[in-house]
Enzyme design. Structure first.
Site, PDB file in Angstrom:
ATOM      1  CG  HIS A 202      52.160  46.742  38.592  1.00 43.97           C
ATOM      2  ND1 HIS A 202      51.604  45.694  37.903  1.00 43.97           N
ATOM      3  CD2 HIS A 202      51.784  47.873  37.949  1.00 43.97           C
ATOM      4  CE1 HIS A 202      50.888  46.185  36.907  1.00 43.97           C
ATOM      5  NE2 HIS A 202      50.980  47.499  36.906  1.00 43.97           N
ATOM      6  CD  GLU A 444      45.750  48.516  29.953  1.00 40.04           C
ATOM      7  OE1 GLU A 444      46.922  48.539  30.371  1.00 40.04           O
ATOM      8  OE2 GLU A 444      44.782  48.745  30.698  1.00 40.04           O
ATOM      9  CG  ASP A 468      48.740  45.235  30.904  1.00 38.40           C
ATOM     10  OD1 ASP A 468      49.146  44.118  31.269  1.00 38.40           O
ATOM     11  OD2 ASP A 468      48.349  46.107  31.694  1.00 38.40           O
ATOM     12  CB  CYS A 515      50.730  56.059  30.547  1.00 35.70           C
ATOM     13  SG  CYS A 515      49.455  54.810  30.448  1.00 35.70           S
TER      14      CYS A 515
HETATM   15  C1  PEP Z   1      50.479  49.538  31.008  1.00 33.60           C
HETATM   16  O1  PEP Z   1      49.909  48.452  30.927  1.00 33.60           O
HETATM   17  O2  PEP Z   1      51.365  49.908  30.215  1.00 33.60           O
HETATM   18  C2  PEP Z   1      50.147  50.480  32.092  1.00 33.60           C
HETATM   19  C3  PEP Z   1      50.580  51.711  32.083  1.00 33.60           C
HETATM   20  O3  PEP Z   1      49.410  50.019  33.126  1.00 33.60           O
HETATM   21  P1  PEP Z   1      49.931  49.002  34.229  1.00 33.60           P
HETATM   22  O4  PEP Z   1      51.431  48.888  34.102  1.00 33.60           O
HETATM   23  O5  PEP Z   1      49.526  49.539  35.546  1.00 33.60           O
HETATM   24  O6  PEP Z   1      49.253  47.730  33.882  1.00 33.60           O
HETATM   25 MG    MG Z   2      48.134  48.051  32.051  1.00 35.43          MG
END
Ligand code: PEP
Ligand code: MG
Length: 591
Positions: A202, A444, A468, A515
């Site tokens: 993140h 995910e 994920d 996403c």
């Molecule tokens: C993902 O897992 O691709 C996602 C968009 O969520 P995060 O990166 O916040 O886990």
């Molecule tokens: Mg995720």
């Protein structure tokens, strides 16, 4: 401080996680006191060094007072306010300061070194004392000393006048957690690099959102690098250059020019819909973590927000978790995104985003533990606070909501029950909201892919979280740089999972977006077009590149080509095939 001999250039290789190039003086973000260079000064330089100390002490005092007043305006912080009073006393301790001046004058050492050596001696002797109260004071002295040394590094003689530099800088650190990154002074940090980390941590995602170049997984930053040295970050190629030579800066200047030219040409795409060359429409929205990013979303002409990560309310102060605070932010997002609106994801804490309670009681496998919807369902009271805040915002603009980390059908059903309860609460209070608010599930986790038909009957849309999905499909920790080469978004199993999800969505009459970071992976865009993905939600800095890439592709050709791609057996072959397609269609984007 003036450095005389030019240091040799050193090149380090890591993983580029946020594109762009920048350079400037470096600062280290570390937990311990940083040792400055042991520099000799001429007798004539003593007065200037003393003046630098005065300036640094004044700046430190101002900063402590400012922090104190910020903290005292927050609730429950009485005890912290007192700590800053103690810090102010330590800062002005005349025994320490007189000794520092003596070292500078008699040993002719820079004031940075004199201050460091004196304070370090105090800290070390306090740490040896058995009384826990006195031992604790070492932490306070260290805290104050870190600030003073940092301000000393930034105080310089210019045109004979002393001034405190406020230039932006480059941050180097062993690691930056998402909460460290939240705390960075965003207007002062030009770019950063860390020894550990990965592209989908993140921290990396936030660097892309903030549009600052970043490199991770450097393994080791050499000790020869000192605070204030010039460091260049090349986020395109995952390179960090310490003490770059003039010729290197010139070479990079050319890359910066190319990048600027590309941005200029991409801005011509603003105001245009995102369509393939043969006219197939794709919705292109942006991901955000902080409400301040709305400006970037609008500026880059995204069609609303496809993923609003709400965890950061829970990583900062307690006040931010309140219904009122969240509501205000969600309402701002709803009002700013017009007809396209915002997709707000409920809390996805856990994994690498740990809130204080989780840091105190660590789990052996946080990515497989108490994360996302699991945590929300275990704390229904807190969950409904967030649901009410989201629902209330839906009265002010187009709001959709989605649940993260769904691994079973029951979780999705229970989450919907909580949503209905939150709606009842609002009805009871006479508060309006969108009765037909659309609800989505993030896909995910492989188990969710395999029950996608069941899940699809419960929701209005799917959004695939590739960050994920790659991690859980291939058993590769997304933040562990040791296994970074195995983290493969083009792995055939991942591509099949995505295909399966999109097909299940369409079979059940709902739309499907992506996403995760792979949505804007320039190599993979032909796959998304070939699979007929309905929406891509990307970092705002990637919106126009993604629009341009899509505009060059023929959806029918990609639809045929995808059959060949999905027949391949390795991530490398798929990546290679994709790169051929990307190079044939949009070579100018592949800097
Ligand atoms: C993902 O897992 O691709 C996602 C968009 O969520 P995060 O990166 O916040 O886990
Ligand atoms: Mg995720």
């Amino acid at each position: 401080m003036n450095k005389t001999a030019k240091k040799a250039e050193i090149r380090l290789e890591g993983i580029g996680v946020s594109p762009g190039v920048c350079w400037g003086p470096v600062e280290f973000l570390g937990k311990t006191l940083e040792e400055p260079e042991n520099t000799d000064i001429p007798r004539s330089g003593v007065d200037a060094e003393k003046a630098r100390l005065s300036l640094a002490l004044i700046a430190t005092r101002d900063q402590i007072i400012e922090l104190q007043s910020e903290i005292s305006s927050e609730e429950d912080n009485e005890s912290h306010v007192g700590i800053f009073d103690a810090h102010l006393l330590l800062l002005e301790d005349s025994t320490v300061l007189n000794e520092v001046l003596r070292v500078c004058e008699t040993q002719l050492k820079s004031i940075d070194w004199a201050y460091y050596s004196v304070v370090k001696r105090y800290i070390d002797s306090l740490r040896k004392i058995s009384d826990p109260y006195l031992r604790e004071r070492a932490v306070d002295i260290e805290d104050v000393a870190k600030r003073v040394l940092k301000n000393l590094r930034w105080s310089n003689l210019e045109d004979g006048n002393l001034r405190l530099q406020t230039d932006t800088s480059i941050i180097l650190a062993h690691n930056l957690t998402p909460s460290d990154t939240v705390g960075l002074n965003r207007s002062r940090v030009k770019g950063f690099a860390t020894e550990v980390g990965s592209a989908t941590s993140h921290t990396a995602i936030m660097a892309r959102s903030l549009n600052i170049p970043a490199v991770v997984a450097l393994h080791q930053i050499p000790d020869v690098c000192n605070a204030g040295d010039v460091v260049l970050i090349d986020g395109y190629h995952g390179r960090v250059i310490l003490n770059p030579a003039e010729s290197t800066l010139q070479e990079y200047g050319e890359l910066v020019t190319l990048d600027e030219e590309l941005s200029d040409s991409l801005s011509l795409l603003k105001g245009h819909a995102t369509t393939t060359a043969d006219g197939k429409r794709v919705t292109l929205s942006a991901n955000i973590e902080f409400i301040e990013e709305i400006e970037g979303v609008k500026n880059q002409d995204a069609e609303g927000i496809g993923l609003y990560r709400t965890e950061f309310f829970y990583l900062q102060s307690r006040e931010q978790r309140s219904e009122e605070f969240q509501f205000k932010n969600y309402k701002t997002a709803a009002e700013a995104t017009g007809e396209h609106g915002v997709i707000i994801r409920t809390l996805d804490i856990g994994g690498d985003k740990l809130y204080p309670e989780l840091i105190e009681n660590p789990e052996p496998n946080p990515f497989l533990g108490w994360r996302g919807i699991r945590l929300s369902l275990d704390r229904p009271g807190e969950f409904r606070i967030q649901l009410r805040a989201i629902l209330r915002a839906s009265a002010f603009g187009k709001v959709r909501l989605m649940f993260p980390f769904i691994s079973t059908l029951e979780e999705l059903q229970e989450a919907r029950v909580q949503l209905e309860l939150a709606k009842d609460e609002l009805r009871g209070d006479g508060i309006s909201f969108d009765e037909n608010i659309e609800v989505g599930a993030m896909i995910e986790i492989p188990s969710a892919v395999l029950i996608a038909d069941h899940l699809a009957r419960e929701v209005d849309f799917f959004s695939i979280g590739t960050n994920d999905l790659v991690q859980y499909t291939t058993a590769v920790d997304r933040v562990n740089d040791r296994v970074a080469s195995l983290y493969q978004p083009t792995h055939p199993a991942v591509v099949s999972m995505i295909r399966e999800t999109v097909e299940a969505a369409h079979r059940n009459g709902i739309w499907c977006g992506i996403c995760g970071e792979a949505a804007s992976d320039l190599d993979m865009i032909p796959i998304w077009v070939g699979l007929e993905v309905d929406e891509l939600s990307v970092g705002s800095a990637q919106v126009l590149r993604t629009r341009r890439a899509i505009s060059t592709l023929d959806s029918r050709a990609c639809g045929e080509w995808i059959e060949e791609v999905t027949g391949l057996g390795t991530a490398k072959e798929i990546r290679g095939k994709c790169r051929e397609m990307a190079t044939a269609n949009y070579p100018e984007l592949l800097l």
